[in-house]
Motif scaffolding. Structure first.
Motif, short mmCIF file in Angstrom:
data_model
loop_
_atom_site.label_atom_id
_atom_site.label_comp_id
_atom_site.label_asym_id
_atom_site.label_seq_id
_atom_site.Cartn_x
_atom_site.Cartn_y
_atom_site.Cartn_z
N ALA A 1 0.77 -0.87 0.04
CA ALA A 1 -0.23 -0.17 -0.44
C ALA A 1 1.20 1.29 -0.66
N ALA A 2 2.25 1.23 0.39
CA ALA A 2 2.89 2.49 0.96
C ALA A 2 2.89 3.46 -1.39
N PRO A 3 3.62 2.85 -1.71
CA PRO A 3 3.04 3.23 -3.40
C PRO A 3 2.12 4.28 -2.88
N TRP A 4 0.58 3.59 -3.12
CA TRP A 4 0.07 4.49 -3.33
C TRP A 4 -0.92 5.44 -2.84
N VAL A 5 -0.17 5.13 -1.08
CA VAL A 5 -0.19 6.08 -0.24
C VAL A 5 0.68 6.93 -0.55
N LEU A 6 2.12 7.00 -0.64
CA LEU A 6 2.89 8.03 -0.80
C LEU A 6 2.49 8.83 -2.47
N ARG A 7 1.97 8.38 -2.86
CA ARG A 7 1.47 9.29 -4.71
C ARG A 7 0.37 10.20 -3.75
N ALA A 8 -0.49 9.68 -2.96
CA ALA A 8 -1.13 10.29 -2.80
C ALA A 8 -1.31 11.83 -1.73
N VAL A 9 0.03 11.71 -1.08
CA VAL A 9 0.39 12.98 -0.51
C VAL A 9 1.48 13.29 -1.67
N VAL A 10 2.49 12.95 -2.04
CA VAL A 10 2.77 13.54 -3.79
C VAL A 10 2.34 14.04 -4.08
N ALA A 11 1.22 14.37 -4.30
CA ALA A 11 -0.03 14.67 -5.48
C ALA A 11 -0.10 16.04 -5.06
N PRO A 12 -0.72 16.69 -3.96
CA PRO A 12 -0.82 18.62 -3.72
C PRO A 12 0.53 18.97 -3.46
N ASP A 13 2.15 18.35 -3.72
CA ASP A 13 3.20 18.82 -3.43
C ASP A 13 3.14 19.15 -5.54
N ALA A 14 3.23 18.38 -6.59
CA ALA A 14 2.80 18.34 -7.39
C ALA A 14 1.96 19.58 -7.70
N TRP A 15 0.28 18.88 -6.88
CA TRP A 15 -0.29 20.55 -7.55
C TRP A 15 -0.07 21.89 -7.44
N LEU A 16 1.42 22.27 -6.38
CA LEU A 16 2.01 23.51 -5.73
C LEU A 16 2.90 23.92 -6.65
N VAL A 17 3.25 23.19 -7.25
CA VAL A 17 4.67 23.20 -8.42
C VAL A 17 4.32 23.59 -10.05
N ARG A 18 2.92 22.88 -10.51
CA ARG A 18 2.49 23.72 -11.29
C ARG A 18 1.37 25.07 -11.49
N ALA A 19 1.08 25.14 -9.85
CA ALA A 19 0.35 26.23 -10.25
C ALA A 19 1.23 27.67 -9.30
N LEU A 20 2.53 27.45 -8.76
CA LEU A 20 3.15 28.59 -8.19
C LEU A 20 4.69 28.27 -8.63
N LEU A 21 4.95 28.15 -9.43
CA LEU A 21 6.60 28.05 -9.75
C LEU A 21 6.89 27.64 -11.54
N GLY A 22 5.22 28.07 -12.03
CA GLY A 22 5.31 27.88 -13.57
C GLY A 22 5.38 29.48 -14.12
#
Length: 426
Positions: free
Chosen positions: A186-207
């Motif tokens: 289950a760890a990869p799926w849990v980790l992906r869910a935790v990383v997803a908000p960070d990926a969204w912030l990268v798109r929203a704030l760093l471009g």
């Protein structure tokens, strides 16, 4: 299947690397900048603090560039770099432009938001993988010292839980190992869910999020799309004019001549000559149908109706060199994007077969966070470079119409890695 499994493992490892490296990087990049802002802001009334705040913003913009690079390499999140800050003459102008740099302020905001997200991701990663590995291996070490004593003075091996329960029997040890295996799965799926908000912030704030910059980018994209459409229409017109049209004209002339010979009333028709004309007309009609079919396939290959994976399997089967194919798409992209990826894969695989001297080609297609990444690797001689009107330039132009990009990593001597990144819907 082996290549597809390897691609999944690599993706999981990259997400784990993002989670583990994110916390120290977030702390190292934020604390000095935050200290400069906190010190410089009160001192701004004396003008002394303005250069300090400007330097902090300059550092935040530089840190944002590192985050964009790491997000692209580890998460597959591609964010277009914002336009460089305005140039200014003199120290006062430099400070003024740094303070007015919206990209730098967004990068600083990202640093503030990233620290708690990075801490959460690191804790989740260490907990899931750490506890999972320890629990999975529990049957191998639970009987080792030290020995624990319960309230009644009895000795127990292994771990003790709340309520005086000890995992000191083989059934309990095996159950603990099974729980560890479940946690690791289950760890990869849990980790992906935790990383997803960070990926969204990268798109929203760093471009490049400015309205004016986005308008200019859309204008460039539209210009490329119009030019590409005009080029393809000219090519279709040329193929029809130079290929299919002469075939149809010749077909009509042969049929007209055969009809004239059959309608002669003064002498009997030469049936052998008529049959020869009809056979030639039939061959011409068959050739024209083939050319029309090829032309239609050049516009939209029918195999794409079965999906991108089936189309790429056809590309791999027709290649002159062996091709390993791995496709991992959570959802089907739009038809225009599928067509673009199909032609890109076809061009890159053919280039590898024709020009690189490769003995093996690997094609990997993955989709994450709304982006599709097509990677074509070969073990050839390398040295591929865009520029000079090559086919790579044509691919880059085609991708710009979809807000995509082409990255070429092909050192002399090889191997070559060409990466296409494009949004999954256009």
């Amino acid at each position: 299947m082996v290549l597809e499994a390897a691609a999944v493992v690599v993706r999981r490892l990259r997400e784990l690397a993002w989670a583990l490296a994110g916390l120290p990087w977030a702390a190292v990049s934020l604390l000095p900048l935050l200290a400069m802002v906190l010190v410089g802001t009160p001192l701004s009334i004396t003008v002394i603090g303005l250069p300090i705040v400007a330097a902090a913003l300059f550092g935040a913009r530089a840190a944002g560039a590192v985050d964009r690079w790491a997000a692209r390499r580890l998460l597959g999140v591609t964010v277009a770099a914002p336009s460089p800050g305005r140039s200014a003459s003199g120290p006062i102008g430099w400070i003024r432009e740094r303070l007015r740099d919206a990209v730098a302020w967004r990068s600083l905001l990202y640093r503030l938001l990233k620290l708690p997200l990075a801490a959460l991701a690191a804790v989740i990663a260490l907990a899931c993988y750490g506890y999972g590995l320890v629990a999975l291996a529990y049957p191998a070490w639970w009987r080792l010292p030290p020995v624990q004593l319960d309230d009644d003075g009895r000795a127990h091996h292994g771990l003790g839980l709340a309520g005086g329960v000890y995992l000191d029997t083989w059934p309990r040890a095996l159950a603990t190992s099974a729980a560890g295996l479940i946690l690791l799965l289950a760890a990869p799926w849990v980790l992906r869910a935790v990383v997803a908000p960070d990926a969204w912030l990268v798109r929203a704030l760093l471009g490049g999020g400015g309205a004016g910059e986005r308008i200019r980018d859309l204008e460039r994209t539209r210009a490329h799309a119009v030019e590409d459409a005009a080029t393809r229409l000219r090519a279709i017109e040329r193929d029809l004019h130079d290929g299919t049209q002469p075939q149809l004209v010749a077909l009509a002339m042969r049929l007209d001549l055969a009809r004239t010979m059959l309608n002669q009333s003064t002498e009997p028709p030469d049936l052998d000559r008529v049959l020869t004309l009809i056979d030639a007309a039939h061959r011409g009609a068959t050739d024209a149908i083939g050319e029309l079919r090829d032309l239609a396939q050049g516009i939209h290959p029918p195999i794409l109706d079965s999906g991108l994976e089936a189309a790429l399997q056809t590309v791999a089967a027709r290649s002159a060199v062996p091709v390993e194919l791995a496709v991992d798409l959570p959802r089907r992209p739009s038809a225009a994007v599928e067509t673009c990826l199909y032609f890109c894969a076809t061009e890159l695989v053919n280039n590898a077969a024709k020009h690189s001297g490769a003995g093996q080609v690997a094609v990997t297609v993955t989709g994450r966070y709304g982006m599709i990444r097509l990677v074509v690797r070969d073990d050839g001689r390398g040295g591929a470079r865009p520029g000079g009107g090559t086919g790579l330039d044509g691919l880059a132009e085609r991708l710009r119409a979809f807000d995509g990009r082409l990255t070429v990593d092909s050192p002399p001597g090889g191997p070559s890695i060409l990466t296409v990144e494009v949004p999954d819907h256009a």
